[in-house]
Design a protein around this motif. Structure first.
Motif, PDB file in Angstrom:
ATOM      1  N   ALA A  75     -41.956  29.189-122.136  1.00 10.13           N
ATOM      2  CA  ALA A  75     -41.752  30.162-123.204  1.00 10.13           C
ATOM      3  C   ALA A  75     -40.278  30.460-123.417  1.00 10.13           C
ATOM      4  N   ASN A  76     -39.519  30.577-122.335  1.00 14.54           N
ATOM      5  CA  ASN A  76     -38.104  30.870-122.491  1.00 14.54           C
ATOM      6  C   ASN A  76     -37.303  29.640-122.909  1.00 14.54           C
ATOM      7  N   LEU A  77     -37.783  28.454-122.579  1.00 14.61           N
ATOM      8  CA  LEU A  77     -37.174  27.251-123.170  1.00 14.61           C
ATOM      9  C   LEU A  77     -37.307  27.292-124.684  1.00 14.61           C
ATOM     10  N   ALA A  78     -38.486  27.684-125.160  1.00 16.99           N
ATOM     11  CA  ALA A  78     -38.686  27.790-126.605  1.00 16.99           C
ATOM     12  C   ALA A  78     -37.698  28.779-127.216  1.00 16.99           C
ATOM     13  N   GLN A  79     -37.493  29.916-126.554  1.00 16.21           N
ATOM     14  CA  GLN A  79     -36.527  30.883-127.054  1.00 16.21           C
ATOM     15  C   GLN A  79     -35.112  30.300-127.083  1.00 16.21           C
ATOM     16  N   ALA A  80     -34.788  29.516-126.068  1.00 10.75           N
ATOM     17  CA  ALA A  80     -33.436  28.961-125.964  1.00 10.75           C
ATOM     18  C   ALA A  80     -33.163  27.872-126.996  1.00 10.75           C
ATOM     19  N   LEU A  81     -34.198  27.121-127.375  1.00 15.22           N
ATOM     20  CA  LEU A  81     -33.990  25.916-128.179  1.00 15.22           C
ATOM     21  C   LEU A  81     -34.302  26.089-129.660  1.00 15.22           C
ATOM     22  N   THR A  82     -34.973  27.161-130.042  1.00 15.62           N
ATOM     23  CA  THR A  82     -35.581  27.224-131.367  1.00 15.62           C
ATOM     24  C   THR A  82     -34.845  28.159-132.312  1.00 15.62           C
ATOM     25  N   ALA A  83     -34.522  27.637-133.486  1.00 17.78           N
ATOM     26  CA  ALA A  83     -34.062  28.463-134.603  1.00 17.78           C
ATOM     27  C   ALA A  83     -35.247  28.690-135.538  1.00 17.78           C
ATOM     28  N   PRO A  84     -35.262  29.793-136.282  1.00 16.24           N
ATOM     29  CA  PRO A  84     -36.377  30.028-137.213  1.00 16.24           C
ATOM     30  C   PRO A  84     -36.590  28.834-138.143  1.00 16.24           C
ATOM     31  N   GLY A  85     -37.849  28.375-138.189  1.00 15.49           N
ATOM     32  CA  GLY A  85     -38.185  27.265-139.073  1.00 15.49           C
ATOM     33  C   GLY A  85     -38.078  25.896-138.449  1.00 15.49           C
ATOM     34  N   ASP A  86     -37.549  25.810-137.223  1.00 10.78           N
ATOM     35  CA  ASP A  86     -37.492  24.504-136.544  1.00 10.78           C
ATOM     36  C   ASP A  86     -38.901  23.940-136.383  1.00 10.78           C
ATOM     37  N   VAL A  87     -39.034  22.634-136.584  1.00 13.01           N
ATOM     38  CA  VAL A  87     -40.335  21.977-136.476  1.00 13.01           C
ATOM     39  C   VAL A  87     -40.475  21.368-135.085  1.00 13.01           C
ATOM     40  N   ILE A  88     -41.586  21.671-134.432  1.00  7.94           N
ATOM     41  CA  ILE A  88     -41.858  21.215-133.070  1.00  7.94           C
ATOM     42  C   ILE A  88     -43.091  20.324-133.095  1.00  7.94           C
ATOM     43  N   LEU A  89     -43.010  19.174-132.450  1.00  8.34           N
ATOM     44  CA  LEU A  89     -44.133  18.237-132.369  1.00  8.34           C
ATOM     45  C   LEU A  89     -44.933  18.526-131.105  1.00  8.34           C
ATOM     46  N   CYS A  90     -46.197  18.886-131.289  1.00 10.56           N
ATOM     47  CA  CYS A  90     -47.021  19.325-130.171  1.00 10.56           C
ATOM     48  C   CYS A  90     -48.347  18.578-130.173  1.00 10.56           C
ATOM     49  N   PRO A  91     -48.808  18.101-129.011  1.00 11.94           N
ATOM     50  CA  PRO A  91     -50.122  17.450-128.960  1.00 11.94           C
ATOM     51  C   PRO A  91     -51.227  18.456-129.235  1.00 11.94           C
TER      52      PRO A  91
END
Length: 406
Positions: free
Chosen positions: A107-123
């Protein structure tokens, strides 16, 4: 009228909670529930780890603040584990962050890496935090069907061609929760090549790296040459050492990503209680026969589940790894769907499972069965399931009448 909070609005109802509410109600009524629903290890933490916790807790200074990225001894132990297990050299000062379990780390990796609107590829299906950690951070999830690891990578290639803006992060998780699928090193080589081609960062979750069967230990993505250029791996002591409630995990790999995570965590926490971290280091550095014993317990339970449920009329494929079986719905309940099946199973048979749809739309048609009850309880569950399946028509008829009346 009180408005909903922004981040809460982005989260859907937690499907798994519907089954949990039924479970709580039935237990309050005195019903014995055989609970395969949550991946919560039921075996004791090995004695030498507990002893180290007690010894360290007696230090008068043990209750002081710790370090948000983990004490040096624990980070060195984590690096040592990667060297022994995977042959990967890790710098404990710059390439390891100790986390409060793998879920917090993710969860905190997501906070560290993500800007609003960034697209993440998830299975899809996937463990919920893989998507919702990024959703809470303001990201946008591009769900990629993952009926198999190979089809997932193929779907990622297609998603890259049809996503705007271009995705920034690729999520991997093998052995998979919930599907128990595994991959070999060639898969990770292909994933790293694909990620580098499309300028993707990779987060690989291998929380079940030590719960494997048939003498086939899962590899690490960090074994691939150049993987550390773009990737980190999330791991955990929860299942390996039956330490789920201790909340000790790790993020290992790319120095820049680890530094970003360390900075975020420095604002949020002071790390786990120091004696817990010292005991975790003792777990990683100490005798590993306890890991083999825990693995053997899960294998015995897996074998008992598969054979006893088959006799009951429910064919469940034997998982090659993890503490879960990914079970297709029995034929009589395929049209009912996984959520209704899970509700009926707990109400009519006293057996709790997690509906596959709770892990994403492509999890429909399956339930996740946790290997968290002993063999005696598993065989009792199979007897209950046998009666349940024998009365499937009557049970479904009552359920449909109830739904029609609502």
């Amino acid at each position: 009228m009180t408005p909903e909070f922004h981040r809460i609005k982005r989260l859907p109802p937690y499907v798994l909670e519907e089954v949990n509410r039924i479970k709580a109600r039935l237990r309050a009524q005195g019903t014995d529930i055989i609970d395969f629903g949550m991946g919560n290890p039921d075996m004791p933490t090995p004695k030498h780890i507990v002893d180290k916790l007690i010894e360290t807790a007696r230090d008068p200074k043990a209750g002081r603040y710790s370090a948000s990225k983990g004490i040096v001894g624990l980070r060195r132990a984590m690096a040592g584990y990667y060297k022994r297990r995977f042959g990967v050299t890790i710098n404990p000062d710059t390439e390891v962050i100790a986390t409060l379990g793998s879920k917090e780390g993710f969860a905190n990796l997501a906070q560290a890496l993500t800007a609003p609107g960034d697209v993440i590829l998830c299975p899809n299906p996937a463990y919920p935090i893989h998507a919702y950690g990024f959703i809470m951070a303001g990201g946008v999830i591009r769900h990629v069907p993952a009926p198999s690891p190979e089809e997932y990578l193929s779907g990622v290639s297609a998603a890259m061609r049809h996503s705007s803006p271009a995705p920034s992060v690729l999520i991997l998780s093998y052995p998979s929760n919930p599907t128990a699928q595994c991959v070999d090193l060639d898969f990770y080589k292909d994933a790293v090549a694909l990620a580098k081609k499309h300028n993707l960062l990779v987060i690989s979750d291998i929380a079940y790296s030590e719960i494997y069967f048939d003498d086939n230990p899962p590899p690490s993505i960090l074994q691939v040459d150049g993987a550390k250029d773009i990737a980190v791996e999330v791991n955990s002591l929860s299942k390996t050492y039956a330490m789920a409630g201790w909340r000790v995990g790790m993020v290992v790999g790319n120095e820049r990503i680890c530094a970003a995570l360390a900075r975020v965590k420095s604002y949020l926490d002071y790390g786990a209680y120091t004696p817990i971290q010292v005991a975790a280091a003792a777990a990683l550095n100490g005798p590993q026969d306890c890991v083999e014993e825990i693995r053997a317990i899960y294998k015995s339970r897996r074998d008992t589940l598969v054979t006893s449920m088959k006799r009951a009329g429910w064919d469940i494929p034997a998982p090659p790894a993890s503490m879960f079986a990914w079970a297709p719905l029995p034929e009589q309940f395929k049209e009912a769907g996984s959520l209704l099946f899970a509700k009926l199973l707990i109400e009519e048979a006293g057996v709790a499972v997690a509906p596959g749809v709770g892990f994403g739309e492509y999890g429909e048609g399956y339930v996740r069965v946790g290997l968290v009850e002993n063999e005696h309880r598993i065989r009792q569950a199979a007897r209950n399931v046998k009666k349940f399946l024998a009365n499937a028509d009557e049970i479904l008829g009552r359920a449909h009448n109830t739904l029609a009346a609502q």
